[in-house]
Design a protein around this motif. Sequence first.
Motif, PDB file in Angstrom:
ATOM      1  N   ALA A 173      11.479   9.885   1.189  1.00 29.71           N
ATOM      2  CA  ALA A 173      10.479   9.303   2.301  1.00 29.71           C
ATOM      3  C   ALA A 173      10.801   9.585   3.686  1.00 29.71           C
ATOM      4  O   ALA A 173       9.578   9.488   4.432  1.00 29.71           O
ATOM      5  CB  ALA A 173      10.273   7.886   1.977  1.00 29.71           C
ATOM      6  N   GLU A 174      11.744  10.563   4.089  1.00 26.72           N
ATOM      7  CA  GLU A 174      11.913  10.811   5.465  1.00 26.72           C
ATOM      8  C   GLU A 174      12.898  11.778   5.139  1.00 26.72           C
ATOM      9  O   GLU A 174      13.733  11.958   4.425  1.00 26.72           O
ATOM     10  CB  GLU A 174      12.352   9.508   6.322  1.00 26.72           C
ATOM     11  N   PRO A 175      12.932  12.705   6.162  1.00 29.39           N
ATOM     12  CA  PRO A 175      13.686  13.771   6.176  1.00 29.39           C
ATOM     13  C   PRO A 175      15.362  13.451   6.381  1.00 29.39           C
ATOM     14  O   PRO A 175      15.487  12.520   7.306  1.00 29.39           O
ATOM     15  CB  PRO A 175      13.344  14.983   7.405  1.00 29.39           C
ATOM     16  N   ASN A 210      18.111  13.272  -3.795  1.00 26.01           N
ATOM     17  CA  ASN A 210      16.990  13.356  -2.729  1.00 26.01           C
ATOM     18  C   ASN A 210      15.563  13.307  -3.448  1.00 26.01           C
ATOM     19  O   ASN A 210      15.441  13.925  -4.690  1.00 26.01           O
ATOM     20  CB  ASN A 210      17.214  14.694  -2.180  1.00 26.01           C
ATOM     21  N   SER A 211      14.759  12.391  -3.049  1.00 30.85           N
ATOM     22  CA  SER A 211      13.457  12.191  -3.667  1.00 30.85           C
ATOM     23  C   SER A 211      12.458  12.512  -2.687  1.00 30.85           C
ATOM     24  O   SER A 211      12.291  12.151  -1.619  1.00 30.85           O
ATOM     25  CB  SER A 211      13.518  10.839  -4.033  1.00 30.85           C
ATOM     26  N   TYR A 212      11.568  13.358  -3.234  1.00 31.73           N
ATOM     27  CA  TYR A 212      10.421  13.784  -2.388  1.00 31.73           C
ATOM     28  C   TYR A 212       9.196  13.652  -2.980  1.00 31.73           C
ATOM     29  O   TYR A 212       8.765  13.831  -4.063  1.00 31.73           O
ATOM     30  CB  TYR A 212      10.556  15.453  -2.017  1.00 31.73           C
ATOM     31  N   GLY A 237       5.634   2.807  -7.114  1.00 36.27           N
ATOM     32  CA  GLY A 237       6.014   4.085  -7.724  1.00 36.27           C
ATOM     33  C   GLY A 237       7.516   3.964  -8.286  1.00 36.27           C
ATOM     34  O   GLY A 237       7.530   4.261  -9.678  1.00 36.27           O
ATOM     35  N   PHE A 238       8.324   3.676  -7.620  1.00 37.34           N
ATOM     36  CA  PHE A 238       9.662   3.386  -8.175  1.00 37.34           C
ATOM     37  C   PHE A 238       9.848   2.323  -9.168  1.00 37.34           C
ATOM     38  O   PHE A 238      10.524   2.424 -10.324  1.00 37.34           O
ATOM     39  CB  PHE A 238      10.719   3.444  -7.099  1.00 37.34           C
ATOM     40  N   HIS A 239       9.248   1.234  -8.960  1.00 41.17           N
ATOM     41  CA  HIS A 239       9.096   0.223  -9.906  1.00 41.17           C
ATOM     42  C   HIS A 239       8.874   0.440 -11.072  1.00 41.17           C
ATOM     43  O   HIS A 239       9.399   0.146 -12.166  1.00 41.17           O
ATOM     44  CB  HIS A 239       8.258  -1.073  -9.051  1.00 41.17           C
ATOM     45  N   LEU A 290       0.913  -1.225   0.058  1.00 40.90           N
ATOM     46  CA  LEU A 290       0.016  -0.095   0.030  1.00 40.90           C
ATOM     47  C   LEU A 290       0.845   1.221  -0.025  1.00 40.90           C
ATOM     48  O   LEU A 290       0.503   2.204  -0.604  1.00 40.90           O
ATOM     49  CB  LEU A 290      -0.797  -0.116   1.336  1.00 40.90           C
ATOM     50  N   PHE A 291       2.128   1.060   0.607  1.00 41.22           N
ATOM     51  CA  PHE A 291       3.086   2.272   0.599  1.00 41.22           C
ATOM     52  C   PHE A 291       3.434   2.625  -1.038  1.00 41.22           C
ATOM     53  O   PHE A 291       3.711   1.650  -1.806  1.00 41.22           O
ATOM     54  CB  PHE A 291       4.221   1.975   1.250  1.00 41.22           C
ATOM     55  N   THR A 292       3.491   3.830  -1.460  1.00 41.66           N
ATOM     56  CA  THR A 292       3.625   4.204  -2.701  1.00 41.66           C
ATOM     57  C   THR A 292       5.119   3.915  -2.988  1.00 41.66           C
ATOM     58  O   THR A 292       5.335   4.031  -4.388  1.00 41.66           O
ATOM     59  CB  THR A 292       3.166   5.745  -2.889  1.00 41.66           C
TER      60      THR A 292
HETATM   61  O1  DLL Z   1       6.964   8.855   1.622  1.00 41.71           O
HETATM   62  C1  DLL Z   1       6.419   8.862  -0.748  1.00 41.71           C
HETATM   63  C2  DLL Z   1       7.863   8.524  -1.065  1.00 41.71           C
HETATM   64  C3  DLL Z   1       8.111   7.337  -1.357  1.00 41.71           C
HETATM   65  C4  DLL Z   1       8.887   9.434  -1.309  1.00 41.71           C
HETATM   66  C5  DLL Z   1       9.356   6.947  -1.484  1.00 41.71           C
HETATM   67  C6  DLL Z   1       9.956   9.291  -1.501  1.00 41.71           C
HETATM   68  C7  DLL Z   1      10.283   8.118  -1.669  1.00 41.71           C
HETATM   69  P1  DLL Z   1       4.111   9.163   2.674  1.00 41.71           P
HETATM   70  O2  DLL Z   1       4.160   7.835   3.064  1.00 41.71           O
HETATM   71  O3  DLL Z   1       2.555   9.694   2.275  1.00 41.71           O
HETATM   72  O4  DLL Z   1       4.707   9.141   1.198  1.00 41.71           O
HETATM   73  O5  DLL Z   1       4.865  10.303   3.314  1.00 41.71           O
HETATM   74  C8  DLL Z   1       5.003  11.469   2.864  1.00 41.71           C
HETATM   75  O6  DLL Z   1       7.204  11.762   4.083  1.00 41.71           O
HETATM   76  O7  DLL Z   1       4.892  14.431   3.473  1.00 41.71           O
HETATM   77  C9  DLL Z   1       7.357  14.094   4.118  1.00 41.71           C
HETATM   78  O8  DLL Z   1       6.929  14.370   5.398  1.00 41.71           O
HETATM   79  C10 DLL Z   1       7.975  12.890   4.215  1.00 41.71           C
HETATM   80  N1  DLL Z   1       9.064  13.150   2.908  1.00 41.71           N
HETATM   81  C11 DLL Z   1       8.779  12.216   1.753  1.00 41.71           C
HETATM   82  N2  DLL Z   1      10.008  12.409   1.041  1.00 41.71           N
HETATM   83  C12 DLL Z   1      10.758  13.198   1.973  1.00 41.71           C
HETATM   84  C13 DLL Z   1      12.101  13.863   1.469  1.00 41.71           C
HETATM   85  C14 DLL Z   1       5.901   8.931   0.832  1.00 41.71           C
HETATM   86  N3  DLL Z   1      12.813  13.676   0.499  1.00 41.71           N
HETATM   87  C15 DLL Z   1       5.778  12.236   3.851  1.00 41.71           C
HETATM   88  N4  DLL Z   1      12.728  14.539   2.472  1.00 41.71           N
HETATM   89  C16 DLL Z   1       5.863  13.513   3.432  1.00 41.71           C
HETATM   90  C17 DLL Z   1      11.930  14.603   3.737  1.00 41.71           C
HETATM   91  C18 DLL Z   1      10.169  13.455   3.310  1.00 41.71           C
HETATM   92  N5  DLL Z   1      10.729  14.083   3.829  1.00 41.71           N
END
Ligand code: DLL
Length: 438
Positions: free
Chosen positions: A214-216, A235-237, A146-148, A140-142
């Motif tokens: 996915a995290e800071p 860095n991927s957001y 998504g990356f795949h 369920l986590f994207t």
């Molecule tokens: O974390 C999507 C994702 C997956 C992003 C893989 C990058 C890589 P959620 O679980 O909905 O989705 O969490 C989103 O994670 O609002 C931020 O607070 C934090 N976050 C995601 N990327 C970053 C980053 C995925 N590069 C929430 N730096 C977001 C800091 C990030 N925080």
Amino acid sequence: MTYQYWDTHLETMSREDLTACQVALLRKTVSAALRTPFYRKPLAAAGIRGEESVTSLSDLKRLPFTTKHDLRSGFPYGFLSIPQERVVRLHASSGTTGTPTTIYFSKDDITRWTGFVARSIYGTGCTRFDVFQNMITYGLFTGGLGFHSGGEEVGMTVIPSGAGNTTRQFRLMQDFGTTVVHATPSFLLHLESKMREEGVDRSRLRLKRAFAGAEPYSEDTRARIEELLGIDVYNSYGLSEMNGPGVAFECQRKDGLHLWEDGFIPEIIHPDTLEPVPDGEIGELVLTCLCREATPILRYRTRDLTGFYAEPCGCGRTHRRIQRIKGRTDDMLIINGVNLFPSQIEEVIMSIKEVGNNYLIVVEKDGALDRLTVKTEVNQAIFRDDTRPLNALKERIRKTLQASITINPKVELHESGSLPVSEGKATRVLDSRAASRL
Ligand code: DLL
């Protein structure tokens, strides 16, 4: 240096063309939103009756903000704008902190999302000659799917290894000559510690790059991973509410993240006044999703703190850059009245080279006061009979932290591998104060 674009036209569009593209997509998105149970009423109240009500980007201000709370209150179908038979997939948050939020995708939505991830990956220099190990949670986590899909779209050989199990990850890397990996930054740090522990010979790997998000994480953490593994880290957001990964990504200059403005309209606002902040200043990122018909989301308050770069990027892409995420509005700790983001602590400790790859921030009540403890791993060699070097290091970390965060923390040093590691997003803060107030 020459930079490779996945789609030169879309990535280097003039601001005028980009704005025209956003207005056209916003009109479609508003039409879709009017078909959802959730948005019908607030849009009608704002005088938005159809796509004809949107003629320029200044109309954005007339649209309501959307919060996580709204998404939860609309569970499960409040934000769905197409018939169920056109929905081909859904993703959802884990729901550990309440009702989960669910995002639905049509076939075209998946194609568009994949396009943004492919563009992001290709922009870091990857090609179909790469072997890509996707070391992040599937399901369920994207991050996983998504990356795949993005990796396949680029034509890379994708290994869907998923998260965890470092021994198996090393095996796969060696067997298939992995050149690129994707993981959370905390997992990359853990992987590196395990590599040393298991005596994996770095020179036998073909690894060149990693996508980490996915995290800071701080710039020092990036530098540390790059140095230890001898690779480039990008860095991927992204966030589930805006599809997942593929919202903003670093290009080869690694100087801010390009936010794909033909898929999302970014605003950065002051979280209290809700007014836009000037370029360069930090505020809360608000995003409108322009690339999804099944679950349109308008002006989503991400709670992520960042700022726009004022200058265009030297890579030639015209999409605006955001700064590395500083933290979240709901992450801020107040310790004896002093505001503190966990990222401020990470910045300090990751710049101290004796500090190992894992840490934990603990906040507790100590009588009427709050007590902050920073637990960090340190390299094994320092744990000897003579405790003087250990105590000196502890004192140095404490002083450096205090100078930077103005709070006097307790510092604990732990052996490498002894602090808990999670497969997904790392838990960096344990705050027991709320429980002790009950
Ligand atoms: O974390 C999507 C994702 C997956 C992003 C893989 C990058 C890589 P959620 O679980 O909905 O989705 O969490 C989103 O994670 O609002 C931020 O607070 C934090 N976050 C995601 N990327 C970053 C980053 C995925 N590069 C929430 N730096 C977001 C800091 C990030 N925080």
